[in-house]
Design a protein around this motif. Sequence first.
Motif, PDB file in Angstrom:
ATOM      1  N   UNK A 121      52.388  33.489  36.664  1.00  0.00           N
ATOM      2  CA  UNK A 121      51.955  32.180  36.164  1.00  0.00           C
ATOM      3  C   UNK A 121      50.440  32.027  36.281  1.00  0.00           C
ATOM      4  N   UNK A 122      49.853  32.575  37.389  1.00  0.00           N
ATOM      5  CA  UNK A 122      48.393  32.495  37.551  1.00  0.00           C
ATOM      6  C   UNK A 122      47.702  33.272  36.440  1.00  0.00           C
ATOM      7  N   UNK A 123      48.271  34.430  36.128  1.00  0.00           N
ATOM      8  CA  UNK A 123      47.611  35.310  35.166  1.00  0.00           C
ATOM      9  C   UNK A 123      47.739  34.797  33.748  1.00  0.00           C
ATOM     10  N   UNK A 124      48.825  34.082  33.484  1.00  0.00           N
ATOM     11  CA  UNK A 124      49.045  33.559  32.128  1.00  0.00           C
ATOM     12  C   UNK A 124      47.836  32.725  31.705  1.00  0.00           C
ATOM     13  N   UNK A 125      47.239  32.031  32.677  1.00  0.00           N
ATOM     14  CA  UNK A 125      46.095  31.172  32.372  1.00  0.00           C
ATOM     15  C   UNK A 125      44.908  31.967  31.835  1.00  0.00           C
ATOM     16  N   UNK A 126      44.743  33.197  32.375  1.00  0.00           N
ATOM     17  CA  UNK A 126      43.573  33.968  31.960  1.00  0.00           C
ATOM     18  C   UNK A 126      43.852  34.830  30.723  1.00  0.00           C
ATOM     19  N   UNK A 127      45.049  34.753  30.188  1.00  0.00           N
ATOM     20  CA  UNK A 127      45.336  35.433  28.916  1.00  0.00           C
ATOM     21  C   UNK A 127      45.511  36.923  29.072  1.00  0.00           C
ATOM     22  N   UNK A 128      44.979  37.707  28.117  1.00  0.00           N
ATOM     23  CA  UNK A 128      45.238  39.145  27.971  1.00  0.00           C
ATOM     24  C   UNK A 128      44.981  40.049  29.160  1.00  0.00           C
ATOM     25  N   UNK A 129      43.738  40.510  29.312  1.00  0.00           N
ATOM     26  CA  UNK A 129      43.453  41.548  30.303  1.00  0.00           C
ATOM     27  C   UNK A 129      43.447  40.974  31.721  1.00  0.00           C
ATOM     28  N   UNK A 130      43.909  41.773  32.674  1.00  0.00           N
ATOM     29  CA  UNK A 130      43.857  41.339  34.087  1.00  0.00           C
ATOM     30  C   UNK A 130      42.396  41.240  34.508  1.00  0.00           C
ATOM     31  N   UNK A 131      41.979  40.074  34.988  1.00  0.00           N
ATOM     32  CA  UNK A 131      40.555  39.862  35.254  1.00  0.00           C
ATOM     33  C   UNK A 131      40.053  40.455  36.570  1.00  0.00           C
ATOM     34  N   UNK A 132      40.927  41.102  37.319  1.00  0.00           N
ATOM     35  CA  UNK A 132      40.452  41.799  38.524  1.00  0.00           C
ATOM     36  C   UNK A 132      40.349  40.932  39.768  1.00  0.00           C
ATOM     37  N   UNK A 133      41.082  39.804  39.763  1.00  0.00           N
ATOM     38  CA  UNK A 133      41.038  38.883  40.914  1.00  0.00           C
ATOM     39  C   UNK A 133      41.101  39.601  42.261  1.00  0.00           C
ATOM     40  N   UNK A 134      42.044  40.532  42.401  1.00  0.00           N
ATOM     41  CA  UNK A 134      42.340  41.095  43.732  1.00  0.00           C
ATOM     42  C   UNK A 134      41.572  42.381  44.019  1.00  0.00           C
ATOM     43  N   UNK A 135      40.721  42.798  43.090  1.00  0.00           N
ATOM     44  CA  UNK A 135      40.091  44.122  43.212  1.00  0.00           C
ATOM     45  C   UNK A 135      39.317  44.284  44.519  1.00  0.00           C
ATOM     46  N   UNK A 136      38.589  43.270  44.896  1.00  0.00           N
ATOM     47  CA  UNK A 136      37.757  43.380  46.112  1.00  0.00           C
ATOM     48  C   UNK A 136      38.373  42.645  47.302  1.00  0.00           C
ATOM     49  N   UNK A 137      39.614  42.164  47.156  1.00  0.00           N
ATOM     50  CA  UNK A 137      40.167  41.286  48.200  1.00  0.00           C
ATOM     51  C   UNK A 137      40.736  42.019  49.403  1.00  0.00           C
ATOM     52  N   UNK A 138      41.062  43.285  49.233  1.00  0.00           N
ATOM     53  CA  UNK A 138      41.642  44.047  50.345  1.00  0.00           C
ATOM     54  C   UNK A 138      42.838  43.362  50.995  1.00  0.00           C
ATOM     55  N   UNK A 139      43.801  42.920  50.205  1.00  0.00           N
ATOM     56  CA  UNK A 139      44.997  42.294  50.755  1.00  0.00           C
ATOM     57  C   UNK A 139      45.665  43.268  51.713  1.00  0.00           C
ATOM     58  N   UNK A 140      46.165  42.732  52.830  1.00  0.00           N
ATOM     59  CA  UNK A 140      46.650  43.637  53.878  1.00  0.00           C
ATOM     60  C   UNK A 140      48.072  44.154  53.662  1.00  0.00           C
ATOM     61  N   UNK A 141      48.763  43.658  52.655  1.00  0.00           N
ATOM     62  CA  UNK A 141      50.090  44.203  52.374  1.00  0.00           C
ATOM     63  C   UNK A 141      51.202  43.413  53.019  1.00  0.00           C
ATOM     64  N   UNK A 142      50.883  42.339  53.731  1.00  0.00           N
ATOM     65  CA  UNK A 142      51.946  41.557  54.382  1.00  0.00           C
ATOM     66  C   UNK A 142      52.689  40.690  53.353  1.00  0.00           C
ATOM     67  N   UNK A 143      52.041  40.334  52.279  1.00  0.00           N
ATOM     68  CA  UNK A 143      52.701  39.543  51.227  1.00  0.00           C
ATOM     69  C   UNK A 143      53.192  40.488  50.130  1.00  0.00           C
ATOM     70  N   UNK A 144      54.232  40.065  49.403  1.00  0.00           N
ATOM     71  CA  UNK A 144      54.691  40.905  48.282  1.00  0.00           C
ATOM     72  C   UNK A 144      53.527  41.184  47.328  1.00  0.00           C
ATOM     73  N   UNK A 145      53.395  42.420  46.924  1.00  0.00           N
ATOM     74  CA  UNK A 145      52.246  42.755  46.073  1.00  0.00           C
ATOM     75  C   UNK A 145      52.596  43.879  45.112  1.00  0.00           C
ATOM     76  N   UNK A 146      51.917  43.848  43.978  1.00  0.00           N
ATOM     77  CA  UNK A 146      51.978  44.976  43.053  1.00  0.00           C
ATOM     78  C   UNK A 146      50.810  45.896  43.374  1.00  0.00           C
TER      79      UNK A 146
END
Length: 305
Positions: A121-146
């Motif tokens: 749903x978040x991505x639908x707002x930005x339309x076509x290409x994935x804008x790279x939101x998480x590229x520099x975020x270094x999510x630790x993997x505790x939440x469900x993730x692709x």
Amino acid sequence: MFPPVLPNPDNISSGFESSDYVGRFAPSPTGPLHEGSLLCALASYLDAKAHNGQWLLRIEDLDPPREIPGADRLIIESLRAHGLLWDGTVVYQSDRLHAYQEALDTLQQLELVYRCICRRADLALSGGAYPGHCRESNHDGSAPHALRLKVGNFVAGFTDGIQGPIREPLPDSCGDFIIRRKDLLFSYQLAVSVDDGAQNISHVVRGIDLMESTGRQIYTLQTLGYTPPAYAHIPVLVDQNGDKLSKQTGATAIDNSQAIHNLMTALERLQQPQPPKSERGSAQSILQFAAHHWSLPSRAAFIKL
Ligand code: GLU
Ligand code: ZN
């Protein structure tokens, strides 16, 4: 009847003259073979046989929620009934998870993979290409993730055997794309690239609906050290409403008892010469004639049912 085949000036250097030809048909078992998928199977089969090549069969059963139990058997039965016999053994993607994991490890070692927790749903707002939101975020993997693959500034360039020269800058068309889904399934893009590479596929002939995936597959193949195959995307079959014939929209199963009729219709749709009466006795004789006279169909947006 179709209009005569016009030469396509763009397909001169498409790579479709190779002698180490390995082609494939790679259906997902989401339903039985229908008229649209028969067209793809037939086109890739004939292109392979016209080049004295091999034609492999790969069942892409990596997405259980979309699959129908037994559909693989139905597809295989229909191919057999239409004389579309593959070389070697049938490969099931569900048997190849280790290979996809290995490819993922390689891509991770190259530091090209990151975790993405974005919701659709978040991505639908930005339309076509994935804008790279998480590229520099270094999510630790505790939440469900692709897991996404960084595409950098990659521009995929290829000459489609039917559609002509294509140039696709990945940051604009799709951006960093998913190679393992939130539900932990490997993505189609990763699996198909790993398999086309590992099986030495030299030529891919498939429906034009998959053309938007080709850039991602070329990128993945190259990143993993493979030479991408040559591609030719055939027009898709649409129904009276202009909708693509697909298993999801409930296209009906091909009637195996009408193999000769089905093959003749499919050849006409692919703009091929009709075998003379003397060659229409069996699926085998039709296919032999058709492989002998085969040329890729010319460019068209779609084929009407
Ligand atoms: N498995 C995909 C499908 O049935 C096709 C894969 C391919 O030809 O690249 O839509
Ligand atoms: Zn994200």
